[in-house]
Write a protein that holds these residues in place. Structure first.
Motif: not given
Length: 289
Positions: A105, A129-131, A156, A167, A170, A177
């Motif tokens: 994170l 990487l997820t935002v 995203t 998130l 992930a 994330v």
């Protein structure tokens, strides 16, 4: 069309020239908007006391540079953008987390070039990487924003319940994330927690995500180097244990964000209305009957 033209025009400029224009633009906004000027000064003073003239001047100019560098970050080739990172501190934290098979994170406040943070973290971690993504109020920016953010290993998720589940998923599969923890959440998505000595409606998402088994929380900010010389990425761990109920953990995260901001206060986005009260949220001293 005009917005697209201006973004592409600014993106063609070298960072050195873009920062000169941004510095002037920051002063133009400061002098022409009383509400902007008041909020920037009040929030900065809340954090550091009455700022020196030098700090105030740097803060005004850096705010303008932050606004214009978005064009460069979004529209330049990703390899070109990443090549502007000239120094990295604490990279071993990311490497150790990936080596140990942990999810990560990344907590990134609105400090320095935060638009670059996700791309560099994905590059450094070598994993998706997820935002969270919330459409801008100015809808003409949305295609540019999406094109600039969704590339390389970055993807995203919508800023709703489905996005939060994305998130969580992930992190559970040991991906990465990223969140911006100093945005004001909606009613029902936050708690009151002090931020530089004043109650701020603070998102609970970061504290909840940090509790996912096998997750390591790494704080990161991207320093804007002087004269368009590029960027320095700073990684660090929390300086104190984040334990207790949700409100206590959110307050602890705010203190870590304060720690990062104190390293370079002139590059924080002080004009953001961090202390606003969302509709439907009671003031902290108010008790429901």
């Amino acid at each position: 069309m005009l917005v697209d033209f201006l973004f592409r025009l600014f993106a063609r400029l070298p960072l050195t020239y873009l920062y000169r224009l941004g510095g002037m633009g920051g002063w133009l906004a400061y002098l022409c908007s009383p509400s902007y000027r008041y909020r920037l000064h009040a929030n900065l003073a809340q954090a550091v006391g009455e700022p020196s003239r030098a700090l105030l001047h740097r803060t005004v100019a850096e705010a303008g540079r932050q606004a214009l560098e978005i064009c460069w970050i979004w529209l330049r080739p990703l390899d070109t953008v990443l090549a502007q990172v000239k120094a990295v501190y604490g990279l071993e934290l990311v490497e150790a987390a990936r080596r140990d098979g942990a999810g990560i994170l990344f907590v990134t406040p609105h400090l320095g070039c935060f638009e670059l943070a996700a791309h560099y973290c994905a590059h450094a971690g070598g994993a998706p990487l997820t935002v969270l993504y919330r459409p801008p109020h100015f809808r003409a920016l949305e295609p540019l924003m999406q094109a600039g953010r969704i590339r390389g290993l970055v993807k995203t998720a919508p800023a709703d319940l489905a996005g939060v589940r994305q998130l969580l998923k992930a992190l559970r599969v040991r991906d990465m994330v990223g969140i911006l923890p100093d945005q004001t959440p909606r009613a029902g998505e936050g708690v009151w927690a002090d931020f530089f000595g004043r109650p701020a409606w603070t998102m609970t998402l970061g504290a909840r995500l940090a509790e996912v088994r096998g997750t390591r929380t790494i704080y990161v900010w991207v320093e804007r180097l002087t004269h368009g010389q590029g960027y320095a990425v700073h990684y660090s761990l929390a300086t104190q244990l984040c334990e207790g109920d949700l409100a206590i953990r959110c307050a602890a995260m705010n203190r870590e964000i304060e720690r990062l901001i104190r390293q370079c206060p002139e590059q924080y986005l002080w004009a953001y209305n961090r202390y606003k009260r969302p509709h439907g949220v009671l003031l902290p001293e108010t008790k429901e009957m």
